[in-house]
Design an enzyme around this catalytic site. Sequence first.
Site, short mmCIF file in Angstrom:
data_model
loop_
_atom_site.label_atom_id
_atom_site.label_comp_id
_atom_site.label_asym_id
_atom_site.label_seq_id
_atom_site.Cartn_x
_atom_site.Cartn_y
_atom_site.Cartn_z
N HIS A 251 11.99 -2.32 -32.52
CA HIS A 251 11.61 -1.64 -31.28
C HIS A 251 10.25 -2.12 -30.79
O HIS A 251 9.23 -1.44 -30.93
CB HIS A 251 11.60 -0.12 -31.52
CG HIS A 251 12.97 0.46 -31.59
ND1 HIS A 251 13.26 1.66 -32.19
CD2 HIS A 251 14.17 -0.01 -31.13
CE1 HIS A 251 14.55 1.91 -32.10
NE2 HIS A 251 15.12 0.91 -31.46
N HIS B 255 17.69 -1.39 -37.73
CA HIS B 255 17.84 0.07 -37.85
C HIS B 255 19.15 0.49 -38.49
O HIS B 255 19.34 1.68 -38.76
CB HIS B 255 17.73 0.70 -36.45
CG HIS B 255 16.49 0.26 -35.73
ND1 HIS B 255 16.51 -0.69 -34.72
CD2 HIS B 255 15.19 0.60 -35.89
CE1 HIS B 255 15.28 -0.90 -34.29
NE2 HIS B 255 14.47 -0.13 -34.98
N HIS C 134 18.19 8.56 -32.27
CA HIS C 134 17.56 7.33 -32.74
C HIS C 134 18.62 6.45 -33.41
O HIS C 134 19.49 6.95 -34.12
CB HIS C 134 16.44 7.67 -33.73
CG HIS C 134 15.59 6.49 -34.11
ND1 HIS C 134 15.97 5.58 -35.07
CD2 HIS C 134 14.37 6.08 -33.65
CE1 HIS C 134 15.02 4.66 -35.19
NE2 HIS C 134 14.05 4.94 -34.34
N GLU D 195 18.64 4.51 -35.92
CA GLU D 195 18.76 4.63 -37.38
C GLU D 195 19.54 5.88 -37.76
O GLU D 195 20.38 5.86 -38.67
CB GLU D 195 17.37 4.65 -38.01
CG GLU D 195 17.41 4.73 -39.53
CD GLU D 195 16.03 4.85 -40.15
OE1 GLU D 195 15.93 5.44 -41.25
OE2 GLU D 195 15.05 4.37 -39.55
N THR E 233 13.59 6.71 -41.85
CA THR E 233 12.49 6.01 -42.53
C THR E 233 11.20 5.95 -41.74
O THR E 233 10.17 5.52 -42.26
CB THR E 233 12.90 4.56 -42.87
OG1 THR E 233 13.14 3.83 -41.65
CG2 THR E 233 14.15 4.53 -43.74
N CYS F 56 9.44 4.67 -44.94
CA CYS F 56 9.10 3.32 -45.38
C CYS F 56 7.60 3.16 -45.57
O CYS F 56 6.79 3.83 -44.93
CB CYS F 56 9.67 2.28 -44.42
SG CYS F 56 8.58 1.77 -43.09
N SER G 10 9.39 2.98 -30.07
CA SER G 10 9.08 2.77 -31.49
C SER G 10 8.72 4.10 -32.13
O SER G 10 7.65 4.66 -31.87
CB SER G 10 7.93 1.78 -31.64
OG SER G 10 7.45 1.75 -32.97
N ASN H 186 7.88 4.89 -35.28
CA ASN H 186 6.70 4.91 -36.16
C ASN H 186 5.41 4.78 -35.36
O ASN H 186 4.37 5.33 -35.75
CB ASN H 186 6.81 3.84 -37.25
CG ASN H 186 6.57 2.45 -36.75
OD1 ASN H 186 5.44 1.96 -36.72
ND2 ASN H 186 7.63 1.75 -36.35
N SER I 62 6.28 -2.80 -36.15
CA SER I 62 6.99 -3.96 -35.57
C SER I 62 6.19 -4.68 -34.50
O SER I 62 6.72 -5.58 -33.84
CB SER I 62 8.34 -3.50 -35.00
OG SER I 62 8.17 -2.44 -34.08
#
Length: 295
Positions: A23, A56, A106, A108, A146, A176, A204, A206, A248
């Site tokens: 992302h 993902h 999402h 994932e 994650t 993660c 994104s 995270n 990322s």
Amino acid sequence: METVERALSLYGAPVYVRKQIVHNAHVVRDLEALGAVFVESETEVPRGETLVLSAHGVAPSVYAQAVDRRLQVIDATCPLVTKVHVQARRYAADGHRIVLIGHAGHEEVVGTLGEAPDVTVLVENVDDAEALELDEGTPVAYITQTTLSVDETTEIIDVLKRRFPHIRGPQREDICYATSNRQWAVKELLDEVDLLLVIGSRNSSNSKRLVEVAHAADVPSYLIDDETEIDEDWLDGVNVVGVTSGASAPERLVTRVCDWFRDYGVSDIRPHSSVLEDVVFRLPVELRRAETPAA
């Protein structure tokens, strides 16, 4: 990212990628310039072409569709996401009801839900955990997306453990290391800064969590794709700015933001590091097999 680049080198353009490989808008544009074609669904890919699955992860139904279309599939799912999928299958096979902690919609989460949709329930926050109703005596297990907030996820898990004392969970947390490391680093940084800039794209997960960490500590924070989105008004009355990035975001974007501040007249720019990341993942097995005869 390297998986798509190597696939293009091996097979030539176009190489199709289901969803965004990661992302980040800059990464997607760079790979498109090399010949990658991003699609929303495997059904958009011409029969017999090469398809890369994003980091993902996907539901088993996606693999089945790809096989039906005779696609050459390269699975670039992050191994940490794969671990969560394996846990879901294992818990389902053992007869557990699965609580998936994550954000609805999402990619994932969509992929993980697909592993055991009939026995998995999504919990997004503490209120969901408090309201969750399960049949008495049902064995329960939890797994998580994650890229969540470490603190918020801990609160949700605490509620689940209080309400379901025998709930099972992963031996090691699912969030993660790249996500959790950045959150801890930001917490250390917040005592020193008046403003935090997070480099990352709007989709994104995270990256958005890093902004939330700052806001929770009452430190102003903004999510930016690159230096062109910095608003000089944000700097009024600010003495120290913290800069971080989502997992990322390419390092060159951090460099560009630092260069922007140099051009703005800032000469004191120092790195802040709290942990060494030395985890390395191998390329997908499909690529390794293809590259061996090519070599």
